[in-house]
Design a protein around this motif. Sequence first.
Motif, PDB file in Angstrom:
ATOM      1  N   SER A 110       0.822  -1.208   0.000  1.00  0.00           N
ATOM      2  CA  SER A 110       0.000   0.000   0.000  1.00  0.00           C
ATOM      3  C   SER A 110       0.859   1.264   0.000  1.00  0.00           C
ATOM      4  CB  SER A 110      -0.896   0.004   1.238  1.00  0.00           C
ATOM      5  OG  SER A 110      -0.075  -0.002   2.372  1.00  0.00           O
ATOM      6  N   SER A 111       2.155   1.063  -0.221  1.00  0.00           N
ATOM      7  CA  SER A 111       3.021   2.236  -0.117  1.00  0.00           C
ATOM      8  C   SER A 111       2.889   3.135  -1.339  1.00  0.00           C
ATOM      9  CB  SER A 111       4.463   1.796   0.016  1.00  0.00           C
ATOM     10  OG  SER A 111       4.855   1.221  -1.192  1.00  0.00           O
ATOM     11  N   SER A 112       3.216   4.385  -1.146  1.00  0.00           N
ATOM     12  CA  SER A 112       3.203   5.300  -2.283  1.00  0.00           C
ATOM     13  C   SER A 112       4.256   6.361  -2.049  1.00  0.00           C
ATOM     14  CB  SER A 112       1.835   5.933  -2.410  1.00  0.00           C
ATOM     15  OG  SER A 112       1.556   6.661  -1.256  1.00  0.00           O
ATOM     16  N   TYR A 113       4.782   6.872  -3.130  1.00  0.00           N
ATOM     17  CA  TYR A 113       5.781   7.922  -2.979  1.00  0.00           C
ATOM     18  C   TYR A 113       5.775   8.782  -4.222  1.00  0.00           C
ATOM     19  CZ  TYR A 113       8.853   5.721  -6.365  1.00  0.00           C
ATOM     20  OH  TYR A 113       9.382   5.215  -7.529  1.00  0.00           O
ATOM     21  N   MET A 114       6.317   9.960  -4.108  1.00  0.00           N
ATOM     22  CA  MET A 114       6.569  10.752  -5.302  1.00  0.00           C
ATOM     23  C   MET A 114       7.822  11.584  -5.105  1.00  0.00           C
ATOM     24  SD  MET A 114       3.705  13.698  -5.560  1.00  0.00           S
ATOM     25  CE  MET A 114       3.212  14.712  -4.209  1.00  0.00           C
ATOM     26  N   ILE A 115       8.351  12.067  -6.221  1.00  0.00           N
ATOM     27  CA  ILE A 115       9.563  12.868  -6.167  1.00  0.00           C
ATOM     28  C   ILE A 115       9.296  14.192  -6.870  1.00  0.00           C
ATOM     29  CG2 ILE A 115      11.985  12.998  -6.855  1.00  0.00           C
ATOM     30  CD1 ILE A 115      12.095   9.990  -6.648  1.00  0.00           C
ATOM     31  N   LEU A 116       9.654  15.272  -6.221  1.00  0.00           N
ATOM     32  CA  LEU A 116       9.446  16.598  -6.803  1.00  0.00           C
ATOM     33  C   LEU A 116      10.769  17.348  -6.809  1.00  0.00           C
ATOM     34  CD1 LEU A 116       6.187  17.544  -4.835  1.00  0.00           C
ATOM     35  CD2 LEU A 116       6.314  16.809  -7.211  1.00  0.00           C
ATOM     36  N   ASN A 117      10.804  18.409  -7.617  1.00  0.00           N
ATOM     37  CA  ASN A 117      11.999  19.240  -7.691  1.00  0.00           C
ATOM     38  C   ASN A 117      11.565  20.686  -7.461  1.00  0.00           C
ATOM     39  OD1 ASN A 117      14.210  20.754  -8.433  1.00  0.00           O
ATOM     40  ND2 ASN A 117      14.595  19.623 -10.332  1.00  0.00           N
ATOM     41  N   ASN A 118      12.116  21.339  -6.438  1.00  0.00           N
ATOM     42  CA  ASN A 118      11.601  22.683  -6.115  1.00  0.00           C
ATOM     43  C   ASN A 118      11.975  23.751  -7.155  1.00  0.00           C
ATOM     44  OD1 ASN A 118      14.244  23.209  -5.321  1.00  0.00           O
ATOM     45  ND2 ASN A 118      13.784  23.392  -3.128  1.00  0.00           N
ATOM     46  N   TYR A 119      12.866  23.391  -8.084  1.00  0.00           N
ATOM     47  CA  TYR A 119      13.164  24.344  -9.164  1.00  0.00           C
ATOM     48  C   TYR A 119      11.892  24.620  -9.981  1.00  0.00           C
ATOM     49  CZ  TYR A 119      15.701  26.647 -12.914  1.00  0.00           C
ATOM     50  OH  TYR A 119      16.146  27.568 -13.816  1.00  0.00           O
ATOM     51  N   ASP A 120      10.999  23.623 -10.007  1.00  0.00           N
ATOM     52  CA  ASP A 120       9.772  23.767 -10.800  1.00  0.00           C
ATOM     53  C   ASP A 120       8.897  24.934 -10.337  1.00  0.00           C
ATOM     54  OD1 ASP A 120      10.306  21.751 -12.616  1.00  0.00           O
ATOM     55  OD2 ASP A 120       9.522  20.209 -11.277  1.00  0.00           O
ATOM     56  N   TRP A 121       8.863  25.220  -9.051  1.00  0.00           N
ATOM     57  CA  TRP A 121       8.034  26.366  -8.624  1.00  0.00           C
ATOM     58  C   TRP A 121       8.861  27.615  -8.348  1.00  0.00           C
ATOM     59  CZ3 TRP A 121       7.786  21.652  -6.044  1.00  0.00           C
ATOM     60  CH2 TRP A 121       8.379  21.578  -4.785  1.00  0.00           C
ATOM     61  N   TRP A 122      10.193  27.457  -8.307  1.00  0.00           N
ATOM     62  CA  TRP A 122      11.014  28.649  -8.067  1.00  0.00           C
ATOM     63  C   TRP A 122      11.446  29.329  -9.367  1.00  0.00           C
ATOM     64  CZ3 TRP A 122      11.187  31.397  -3.889  1.00  0.00           C
ATOM     65  CH2 TRP A 122      10.943  30.792  -2.653  1.00  0.00           C
ATOM     66  N   LYS A 123      11.490  28.545 -10.453  1.00  0.00           N
ATOM     67  CA  LYS A 123      12.121  29.105 -11.651  1.00  0.00           C
ATOM     68  C   LYS A 123      11.374  30.318 -12.206  1.00  0.00           C
ATOM     69  CE  LYS A 123      10.291  25.856 -15.143  1.00  0.00           C
ATOM     70  NZ  LYS A 123       9.203  25.263 -14.376  1.00  0.00           N
ATOM     71  N   ASP A 124      10.080  30.387 -11.970  1.00  0.00           N
ATOM     72  CA  ASP A 124       9.329  31.513 -12.528  1.00  0.00           C
ATOM     73  C   ASP A 124       8.988  32.591 -11.501  1.00  0.00           C
ATOM     74  OD1 ASP A 124       9.294  30.325 -15.048  1.00  0.00           O
ATOM     75  OD2 ASP A 124       7.574  29.063 -14.472  1.00  0.00           O
ATOM     76  N   MET A 125       9.466  32.406 -10.293  1.00  0.00           N
ATOM     77  CA  MET A 125       9.146  33.383  -9.229  1.00  0.00           C
ATOM     78  C   MET A 125      10.033  34.628  -9.395  1.00  0.00           C
ATOM     79  SD  MET A 125       7.601  33.621  -5.996  1.00  0.00           S
ATOM     80  CE  MET A 125       7.643  32.203  -4.927  1.00  0.00           C
ATOM     81  N   THR A 126       9.405  35.793  -9.468  1.00  0.00           N
ATOM     82  CA  THR A 126      10.227  37.003  -9.585  1.00  0.00           C
ATOM     83  C   THR A 126      10.567  37.507  -8.176  1.00  0.00           C
ATOM     84  OG1 THR A 126       8.357  38.499  -9.505  1.00  0.00           O
ATOM     85  CG2 THR A 126       8.996  37.687 -11.697  1.00  0.00           C
ATOM     86  N   MET A 127      11.571  38.377  -8.132  1.00  0.00           N
ATOM     87  CA  MET A 127      12.000  38.948  -6.844  1.00  0.00           C
ATOM     88  C   MET A 127      10.818  39.674  -6.183  1.00  0.00           C
ATOM     89  SD  MET A 127      14.759  39.488  -5.009  1.00  0.00           S
ATOM     90  CE  MET A 127      15.428  40.555  -3.774  1.00  0.00           C
ATOM     91  N   LEU A 128      10.101  40.423  -6.996  1.00  0.00           N
ATOM     92  CA  LEU A 128       8.989  41.200  -6.421  1.00  0.00           C
ATOM     93  C   LEU A 128       7.905  40.289  -5.873  1.00  0.00           C
ATOM     94  CD1 LEU A 128       8.602  44.197  -8.918  1.00  0.00           C
ATOM     95  CD2 LEU A 128       9.559  44.199  -6.600  1.00  0.00           C
ATOM     96  N   GLU A 129       7.666  39.220  -6.623  1.00  0.00           N
ATOM     97  CA  GLU A 129       6.650  38.265  -6.177  1.00  0.00           C
ATOM     98  C   GLU A 129       7.094  37.617  -4.850  1.00  0.00           C
ATOM     99  OE1 GLU A 129       4.456  34.506  -8.256  1.00  0.00           O
ATOM    100  OE2 GLU A 129       5.957  35.590  -9.425  1.00  0.00           O
ATOM    101  N   PHE A 130       8.380  37.269  -4.776  1.00  0.00           N
ATOM    102  CA  PHE A 130       8.922  36.641  -3.567  1.00  0.00           C
ATOM    103  C   PHE A 130       8.778  37.571  -2.355  1.00  0.00           C
ATOM    104  CE2 PHE A 130      12.704  36.216  -0.784  1.00  0.00           C
ATOM    105  CZ  PHE A 130      12.438  34.965  -0.257  1.00  0.00           C
ATOM    106  N   LEU A 131       9.144  38.842  -2.568  1.00  0.00           N
ATOM    107  CA  LEU A 131       9.062  39.789  -1.446  1.00  0.00           C
ATOM    108  C   LEU A 131       7.617  39.949  -0.993  1.00  0.00           C
ATOM    109  CD1 LEU A 131      11.626  42.483  -2.624  1.00  0.00           C
ATOM    110  CD2 LEU A 131      11.933  40.735  -0.860  1.00  0.00           C
ATOM    111  N   ASN A 132       6.749  39.927  -1.966  1.00  0.00           N
ATOM    112  CA  ASN A 132       5.345  40.124  -1.672  1.00  0.00           C
ATOM    113  C   ASN A 132       4.718  38.887  -1.020  1.00  0.00           C
ATOM    114  OD1 ASN A 132       3.047  41.639  -1.674  1.00  0.00           O
ATOM    115  ND2 ASN A 132       2.370  40.874  -3.670  1.00  0.00           N
ATOM    116  N   LYS A 133       5.042  37.716  -1.582  1.00  0.00           N
ATOM    117  CA  LYS A 133       4.393  36.480  -1.122  1.00  0.00           C
ATOM    118  C   LYS A 133       4.999  35.936   0.166  1.00  0.00           C
ATOM    119  CE  LYS A 133       2.674  33.533  -4.834  1.00  0.00           C
ATOM    120  NZ  LYS A 133       3.085  32.549  -5.814  1.00  0.00           N
ATOM    121  N   VAL A 134       6.332  36.107   0.309  1.00  0.00           N
ATOM    122  CA  VAL A 134       7.025  35.466   1.419  1.00  0.00           C
ATOM    123  C   VAL A 134       7.660  36.491   2.363  1.00  0.00           C
ATOM    124  CG1 VAL A 134       8.723  33.692   2.019  1.00  0.00           C
ATOM    125  CG2 VAL A 134       7.576  33.576  -0.196  1.00  0.00           C
TER     126      VAL A 134
END
Length: 511
Positions: A200-224
């Motif tokens: 019943s096991s399950s797993y997945m693998i993700l890469n955080n570059y996928d959500w960081w690559k399009d983040m702009t500096m302004l968006e980062f300052l605003n969101k985080v």
Amino acid sequence: MAYATGMTLASRSILPICSRSLSSPLRVASLLVFTEISSSTFFRRVQVPHFYSTSTTPLFSSAKCSVQSTSSPETVSQAVSRPNVVDILEERGLLESITSNNLRSACSDPKVTPLRVYCGFDPTAESLHLGNLLGIIVLSWFQRCGHQAVGLIGGATGRVGDPSGKSLERPELDADTLEKNIAGIKKIIIKILGSNPSSSSSYMILNNYDWWKDMTMLEFLNKVGRFARVGTMMAKESVKKRLESEQGMSYTEFTYQLLQAYDFLHLFKNEGINVQIGGSDQWGNITAGTDLIRKILQTEEAAYGLTFPLLLKNDGTKFGKSEDGAIWLSPSMLSPYKFYQYFFSVPDVDVIRFLKTLTFLSLDDIKILEDQMSKPGYVPNTAQIKLAEEVTRFVHGEEGLKEAIKATEALRPGAETKLDWNLIERIAEDIPSCSLSIDRVSGSSIVDLSVSAGLFESKSAARRMLKQGGFYMNNERVDDENKRVEEEDIVEGKGLVLSAGKKNKVVVRIS
Ligand SMILES: Nc1ncnc2c1ncn2[C@@H]1O[C@H](COP(=O)(O)OP(=O)(O)OP(=O)(O)O)[C@@H](O)[C@H]1O
Ligand SMILES: N[C@@H](Cc1ccc(O)cc1)C(=O)O
């Protein structure tokens, strides 16, 4: 499908738990709270096939989401009760801290959806190492107890460098090296988590570059950035230590904790991942994530952090990639034979601790071994052999274990295993070897050959070993110091193995 925290229980009879539409923070939060408090509705475990991805597409959504609504107490009692993974980790010495004790009840309560648990690894080398294995083992314990495991590769964070536990800024890695490292780490995680025996096991693998690559500096300052307090960031152990050092800390590294914090928020919102685990050096980064989730989503305790103690060598230093002689998990960087040998040679004082933390053997079985160790008649290394077998099988699979045992047996002086050239070639990757022309081998005295092959520094040292009975050719003891190498001693006409005692060996190849 609209729902909110203020809905009545009756109106919430059907809720998908892993829909792609779960993009609103409030929706996820309300769902998690709801699953914990509802007594009349429960969610059946979502069975997810093995998969991996580097994309941001929520992979869990590809699984069929099943939801059951019932008011029958009978059916409720059929809900699968899961073993308490936090208690298990604690008993085995794999628990350092948790952000809330409520994780203990959440992980075993049949009314609560299985947890989705992630551990991150920055691609700073082509392979993971023994220290990192602890994170995979803890993920695997979650899997074995019915939860879902997620390996996150820090394609973005690896470009920044985690200052946690580091006295110097990490060197920058070029794009090709990062790609190679990501591929190597992904392969290891797939191999280990994908072969979990629990069906019943399950797993997945993700890469955080996928959500960081399009983040702009302004968006980062605003969101985080807007939600992060500089005082809290400065108080983190990883920052305090570095600020005191001569080199100080770059702005880039100072930002690292926010990147990891945002990862957790992103994964919580988009993938329903509600637990982050890591070694104790990750506590500051993990709590930065739970704090950010609480602040931005305004939820109490919907996301949890758990850390495990760092695996230390007996001299107190941490197993890591930066240390000399890392215990790599990739067979191309450390053969299964050498990996196995490492555990085979663990001192008695460490073996029980390693059995508890690095294997899935029951604590009862480990106790039996421990008791046997102090009794007369105990065959030395029995516990080490069990440890080496279990860990090698977990990391390198049944095939890797077979290979390691075969090479160990073949290299044991006096072993009955018939050496073939194939086996010698594989062994040669792990021990010294040399090439000599046939006329320097065939017909030459064994004493001369052992010196030309570099096994001994002098003929007298070779003769001494011979007299002590520790000189072997192709695993057969040689006790005649006038022995000459004959044609049939050369395995398949290609070479032979000379050994001095248990440890020193050399493969002689005919050039
Ligand atoms: N010796 C160890 N024991 C337990 N966990 C460890 C150990 N070393 C690393 N980890 C854990 O592995 C995960 C990934 O760590 P990371 O990629 O930074 O490797 P690292 O070992 O810290 O690197 P380095 O070897 O350069 O110090 C983190 O959760 C970290 O806590
Ligand atoms: N900071 C972790 C890796 C990591 C990266 C991103 C995360 O979201 C989580 C963990 C380490 O270096 O060990």
